[in-house]
Every structure is written in structure tokens, then in C-alpha cells.
Design an enzyme around this catalytic site. Structure first.
Site, PDB file in Angstrom:
ATOM      1  N   ARG A   3     -22.952  -0.424  32.437  1.00  0.00           N
ATOM      2  CA  ARG A   3     -21.669  -0.350  32.091  1.00  0.00           C
ATOM      3  C   ARG A   3     -21.012  -1.664  32.752  1.00  0.00           C
ATOM      4  NH1 ARG A   3     -21.410   4.838  30.893  1.00  0.00           N
ATOM      5  NH2 ARG A   3     -19.302   4.446  29.835  1.00  0.00           N
ATOM      6  N   ARG A  50     -14.765  10.520  19.556  1.00  0.00           N
ATOM      7  CA  ARG A  50     -16.069  10.431  19.850  1.00  0.00           C
ATOM      8  C   ARG A  50     -16.685  11.852  19.830  1.00  0.00           C
ATOM      9  NH1 ARG A  50     -16.913   5.750  24.026  1.00  0.00           N
ATOM     10  NH2 ARG A  50     -19.049   5.641  23.227  1.00  0.00           N
ATOM     11  N   PRO A  80     -11.000  10.220  30.436  1.00  0.00           N
ATOM     12  CA  PRO A  80     -10.030  10.078  31.830  1.00  0.00           C
ATOM     13  C   PRO A  80     -10.994  10.228  33.077  1.00  0.00           C
ATOM     14  CG  PRO A  80      -9.453  12.184  30.320  1.00  0.00           C
ATOM     15  CD  PRO A  80     -10.810  11.373  29.970  1.00  0.00           C
ATOM     16  N   LYS A 124     -13.670  15.587  36.758  1.00  0.00           N
ATOM     17  CA  LYS A 124     -13.099  15.445  35.730  1.00  0.00           C
ATOM     18  C   LYS A 124     -13.051  16.410  34.706  1.00  0.00           C
ATOM     19  CE  LYS A 124     -15.258  10.550  36.371  1.00  0.00           C
ATOM     20  NZ  LYS A 124     -16.094   9.593  35.710  1.00  0.00           N
ATOM     21  N   ARG A 157     -29.557   5.210  51.449  1.00  0.00           N
ATOM     22  CA  ARG A 157     -29.405   4.916  49.721  1.00  0.00           C
ATOM     23  C   ARG A 157     -29.499   3.469  49.322  1.00  0.00           C
ATOM     24  NH1 ARG A 157     -27.701   9.909  47.586  1.00  0.00           N
ATOM     25  NH2 ARG A 157     -28.065   8.848  45.370  1.00  0.00           N
TER      26      ARG A 157
END
Length: 284
Positions: A274, A124, A2, A59, A165
Site C-alpha cells: 500500500r 467495488r 472508510p 470499521k 515486534r
DNA sequence: AGGTCGACCTGGCAGC
DNA sequence: TGCTGCCAGGTCGACC
């Protein structure tokens, strides 16, 4: 699993039910989720603790007690905290009636003095449960950037931090030391609604785009919390129920489908290892 | 320091 | 049916 909206949903639900409850017994079914101590010490440290408050940082979920110490849960990809209105035994931790809910295997059982229980499930085993005396002992919490809803996350700060950046803006949004709580789904959604391409170098964003990014971050996270998060794969709330925000997702997981704004096909590509989803027409 | 990449794990699913 | 390979929402440590 999440991201901020899902963790916030879990936190609010748990706070309603668990504050004031005392942990009567802990059963460790799989000790691999306990990270910074032996299972024995983990059980000893948390048993007979009374929950005073439950909060969230990024998180992570943080339990505090009427006694000293903190309990930190990082569900990571597949961790679930499930509240059950009956006790669960280690011999049979997953009642058949709950199988349809697609819950992960039970790793830890917290029995409460009210005869109900909380289980930590994790498919997992990426998740981590930790007990600590001081929050300063948890390195992860020390490195987190500002919360997206805090005053620290503002235009002046963001303009300053983006300057110089060179990394793609999506990588920065997902960098927890930059801003806390945003993961792969919401980074894609925020950038789509901000009309910014995920590969844009952070220092090329102009002020109007940064304003948009700030506003969309707050709007999308707020909406997602209102709909109790997204269940793209196996996120479940404390009742074992799915979130409802995935029905409102515009780009994540929609590769090949048409953009809801311009009808161009949504693209998927790999960025920083990803999946990233975007509309190359709407996002510049 | 900033940036990038693979490792950590298991299970579901598509394709053959 | 059964095998193989790929994929998954996060974080960290190693490397350039």
C-alpha cells in the site's frame, strides 16, 4: 473505504434517524454484498425488525433490534450507507438528481415504515452485509484489538505489545487485531504527527515516542470525527456529502508537495502493498 | 506465531 | 477517441 472517523460519522448520523424505525421491505439489487447467508434468508431475517441501537466496532457498524439478532455492515473500501427522505424503487435505484454526489451503485434498498429509506451502495463490492443471531458468530469482531478511545489502549499495554515486534510500526497500526479502526490514511497522519518513520521496527520505539503515538492517535481521530471524516476518493456520509478532514491532512496523498513543517518534499513509497506517505526529515 | 503477499472487484484517470 | 495500465481508504487465506 472508510476508517474509524468515517464509520463513526455514519454511525452517529444513522443513530439519529433510524433508532425506533422498522424495516418494512428489503430489495436486493446485487446479492454479492451479502456474505453469510442466502439473499432470501437475509431479507427474511431483517424484514419487520425494529432498530434499537446502532454502534461501531473498528470499521464495522452494528445494528441491534428490539427483536433478537444483529445486522453488521463493513463498508470496506467503497461501501456507502445513504439515507433518503423518499422511497427508492429497484427499477430506478439511483435518481438522476443524486448523480452529482458520486454515489456508488445501489446494492440493497431498506425501506422504512416512515416512508424513507436507507440504501447500501458499493462500487467495488468489497463491502459485506451480514445478519447474525449472536455477535460471537462474526469472526472479524472476535479478532479485533482494542478501540483507540478505550482505556485498554494505554501506555502500559502499548509498550508491552510493541516489545519484540519486528514489523514496521505502520503495518502494526493498520493491523485490526492490534488496534481497531486505523487504516492507511490515518496511519500515515498519526505517524507524521508523532514524528515516527513508517518503516521503524515496532520494538525500536522509545517511551517518549510511544507516548506521542498514543496521544496523536487520539487527537487525530478526534479531530477527524469532528470534521466528519476524510473524502480522499469516494467516501460519503449518510447524506451523500463529503467529509471535511482531507483539507487538514498533512501527508497522505501529498507526495511531491512540501512538508508543512520543514518544507522538504513529502515522499511516497509502497509498504506492505500500500502507499505510504511521510516526511523523511521530520519522521525518524 | 509473526510477517508478507496476492486475491477479491469496479471505475476513474493518466499516458500514449 | 480509444486503448492500456495503474491506482484506490480493507480483509482474508495461503505461504514462509
Amino acid at each position: 473505504m472508510p476508517e474509524l472517523p468515517e464509520v463513526e460519522t455514519i454511525k452517529r448520523d444513522l443513530a439519529k434517524r433510524l433508532i425506533g424505525q422498522t424495516i418494512s421491505k428489503i430489495t436486493v439489487c446485487d446479492s454479492r454484498v451479502i456474505r453469510n447467508s442466502s439473499p432470501t434468508a437475509f431479507v427474511r431475517n431483517l424484514t419487520q425488525k425494529t432498530i434499537k441501537d446502532i454502534s461501531r466496532r473498528g470499521k464495522a457498524i452494528i445494528f441491534s433490534f428490539t427483536q433478537p439478532g444483529y445486522f453488521i455492515v463493513q463498508p470496506m473500501m467503497t461501501g456507502q450507507l445513504i439515507y433518503r427522505e423518499h422511497t427508492v424503487s429497484a427499477k430506478r435505484p439511483t435518481p438522476i438528481s443524486l448523480k452529482d454526489l458520486n454515489l456508488g451503485p445501489v446494492k440493497i434498498i431498506f425501506n422504512l415504515c416512515n416512508q424513507h429509506c436507507l440504501t447500501y451502495n458499493d462500487q467495488r463490492i468489497f463491502g459485506r452485509l451480514q445478519f447474525c443471531q449472536n455477535l460471537e458468530d462474526i469472526k472479524f469482531l472476535q479478532t479485533l484489538g482494542p478501540e483507540p478511545f478505550s482505556k485498554d489502549f494505554n501506555l502500559v499495554w502499548l509498550k508491552d505489545r510493541l516489545g519484540g515486534r519486528k514489523s514496521p510500526i505502520k503495518s502494526l497500526l493498520m493491523d485490526q487485531s492490534f488496534v481497531a479502526g486505523i487504516g492507511n490514511i490515518y496511519a500515515s497522519e498519526i505517524l507524521f504527527r508523532s514524528q515516527i518513520h513508517p518503516l521503524r521496527k515496532a520494538d525500536t520505539l522509545v517511551e517518549t515516542e510511544i507516548v506521542q503515538l498514543l496521544e496523536m492517535t487520539r487527537i487525530i481521530l478526534t479531530e477527524a470525527i469532528r470534521f466528519r471524516g476524510s473524502s480522499v476518493n469516494n467516501y460519503r456520509d449518510t447524506n451523500g456529502q463529503k467529509g471535511k478532514y482531507m483539507n487538514r491532512i498533512k501527508v497522505y496523498g501529498r507526495d511531491g508537495e512540501r512538508c508543512l513543517v520543514c518544507r522538504n518534499p513529502i515522499e511516497r513509497f509502497v509498504q506492505g502493498g500500500r502507499s505510504t506517505f511521510c516526511c523523511a526529515v521530520c519522521q525518524k
